[in-house]
Design an enzyme around this catalytic site. Structure first.
Site, PDB file in Angstrom:
ATOM      1  CD  GLU A 112      -3.052  -1.165   0.425  1.00  0.00           C
ATOM      2  OE1 GLU A 112      -3.095  -0.313  -0.475  1.00  0.00           O
ATOM      3  OE2 GLU A 112      -3.910  -2.061   0.588  1.00  0.00           O
ATOM      4  CG  HIS A 155      -4.737  -0.406   5.823  1.00  0.00           C
ATOM      5  ND1 HIS A 155      -6.119  -0.422   5.856  1.00  0.00           N
ATOM      6  CD2 HIS A 155      -4.361  -1.577   5.239  1.00  0.00           C
ATOM      7  CE1 HIS A 155      -6.542  -1.551   5.322  1.00  0.00           C
ATOM      8  NE2 HIS A 155      -5.509  -2.283   4.941  1.00  0.00           N
ATOM      9  CG  HIS A 210      -7.115  -5.936   7.628  1.00  0.00           C
ATOM     10  ND1 HIS A 210      -6.601  -7.056   7.034  1.00  0.00           N
ATOM     11  CD2 HIS A 210      -6.848  -4.915   6.770  1.00  0.00           C
ATOM     12  CE1 HIS A 210      -6.037  -6.741   5.877  1.00  0.00           C
ATOM     13  NE2 HIS A 210      -6.164  -5.436   5.701  1.00  0.00           N
ATOM     14  CD  GLU A 242     -16.398  12.064  26.082  1.00  0.00           C
ATOM     15  OE1 GLU A 242     -15.181  11.941  25.915  1.00  0.00           O
ATOM     16  OE2 GLU A 242     -16.933  12.160  27.195  1.00  0.00           O
ATOM     17  CG  HIS A 256      -9.385  -3.732   2.702  1.00  0.00           C
ATOM     18  ND1 HIS A 256      -8.669  -3.621   1.540  1.00  0.00           N
ATOM     19  CD2 HIS A 256      -8.451  -3.935   3.660  1.00  0.00           C
ATOM     20  CE1 HIS A 256      -7.389  -3.769   1.777  1.00  0.00           C
ATOM     21  NE2 HIS A 256      -7.225  -3.954   3.071  1.00  0.00           N
TER      22      HIS A 256
HETATM   23  P1  13P Z   1       1.063  -5.501   3.014  1.00  0.00           P
HETATM   24  O1  13P Z   1       1.510  -6.759   3.706  1.00  0.00           O
HETATM   25  O2  13P Z   1       1.673  -5.375   1.643  1.00  0.00           O
HETATM   26  O3  13P Z   1       1.293  -4.278   3.864  1.00  0.00           O
HETATM   27  O4  13P Z   1      -0.509  -5.609   2.761  1.00  0.00           O
HETATM   28  C1  13P Z   1      -1.385  -5.768   3.835  1.00  0.00           C
HETATM   29  C2  13P Z   1      -2.698  -5.119   3.619  1.00  0.00           C
HETATM   30  O5  13P Z   1      -3.443  -4.968   4.562  1.00  0.00           O
HETATM   31  C3  13P Z   1      -3.076  -4.655   2.264  1.00  0.00           C
HETATM   32  O6  13P Z   1      -4.229  -3.881   2.295  1.00  0.00           O
HETATM   33 ZN    ZN Z   2      -5.453  -4.215   4.139  1.00  0.00          ZN
END
Ligand code: 13P
Ligand code: ZN
Length: 301
Positions: free
Chosen positions: A133, A157, A159, A187, A228
């Site tokens: 990313e 980022h 999950h 809040e 995602h």
């Molecule tokens: P990477 O291992 O390349 O960082 O990818 C993980 C991910 O969450 C892609 O959206």
């Molecule tokens: Zn991801």
């Protein structure tokens, strides 16, 4: 720095005669670990980049490789990021391994003087490249640096399971999504008064998701990626992590409340006027477009 105890390893900060004694590296490693503790980073899921301050680069420079890696085209040009240095997680590396072996799971990259290539100057000693990313992070660092006058340095980022779950239930638009999150806990609207953007499902790591996220990050400091996860930015690790945490917790509460109510519209919630009162009391300006949005399909009354 002197005399403080690392909350992660219990050692004295600045005492190690290597890059792990540099505070910014230590804090970066902590943040990866904090995300793992939350359960947001299964396998190699998620990634973190940080745009370093010149003094932090100077602190790390003695530990840089004698011969840096090859210059690699990022595929995107960002004039305002030329000659910057970033710390990045490695692609395919597990965030749960970052604290065990930072040198094999994260790296420091230098950007060339055109703002279009990177090279690894430290880390990923067993090979690898920055997160897949990275083009998305890079493009978004460029936007966030510009719109915050250089204040934003972190892009994260994760999950986040409840945010992902909600993307199967709520309309994939900033207004209804933000309103649900604002109304999930009192809040929340103070932590993200501007709201959160929503990116429809897209292939991860590609140029489309980078561009779509960038358009939202002109305005928002967080963007939901449908089915995602979540993408946030902030000036420092605590703020970015806190934003991720607050949004995910709001999504958790919303998911539980909706499920407890059999998936039907919630009978009573924090009202729009309540939100206005909170904004006034806490001195924050809530996004008016989101505050005034009306939709018969909303999941609360
Ligand atoms: P990477 O291992 O390349 O960082 O990818 C993980 C991910 O969450 C892609 O959206
Ligand atoms: Zn991801």
């Amino acid at each position: 720095m002197e005399g403080t105890i690392c909350r992660f390893c219990g050692g004295m900060r600045g005492n190690m005669n290597n890059i792990f004694g540099v505070r910014i590296i230590e804090e970066y490693v902590h943040m990866c670990h904090d995300g793992v503790r939350q359960g947001w980073h299964e396998r190699n899921g998620g990634n973190l980049t940080y745009r370093m301050r010149p003094e932090e680069v100077a602190e790390c420079r003695p530990y840089f490789k004698e011969t840096p890696g090859e210059w690699v085209d990022i595929g995107i040009r960002a004039e305002n990021l030329k000659n910057e240095f970033f710390i990045s997680t490695g692609s395919g590396k597990f965030l749960q391994n970052v604290d065990l072996e930072p040198q094999n799971n994260i790296c420091v990259v230098e950007i060339d003087d055109a703002g279009e290539k990177y090279r690894i100057v430290w880390g990923l000693e067993r090979g690898g490249r920055p997160t897949s990313e990275f083009p998305t992070h890079f493009m978004n660092h460029s936007v966030r640096k510009r719109v915050t006058d250089g204040a934003n340095r972190v892009i994260y980022h994760a999950h986040t399971p409840y945010v992902i779950a909600l993307t199967y239930v709520l309309p994939l638009r900033a207004e209804p999504f933000t309103r649900m999150l604002w109304k999930s806990a009192t809040e929340c609207c103070v932590v993200f008064p501007g709201g959160v953007g929503v990116v429809p499902w897209m292939v991860p790591g590609g140029p489309d998701i980078a561009k779509a996220t960038c358009m939202l990050m002109e305005q928002y400091d967080a963007a939901v990626w449908a089915y995602h996860g979540l993408f946030v930015s902030g000036p420092d690790f605590d703020t970015a992590f806190g934003l991720m945490h607050t949004i995910e917790k709001a999504a958790q509460i919303a998911s539980i409340a909706l499920a407890a109510n059999g998936g039907r519209r919630l009978p009573h919630v924090i009202t729009d006027d309540n939100l206005r009162q909170i904004g006034k009391e806490f001195g924050v300006t809530l996004n008016e477009t989101i505050l005034n949005y009306k939709d018969d399909d909303e999941m609360y009354c």
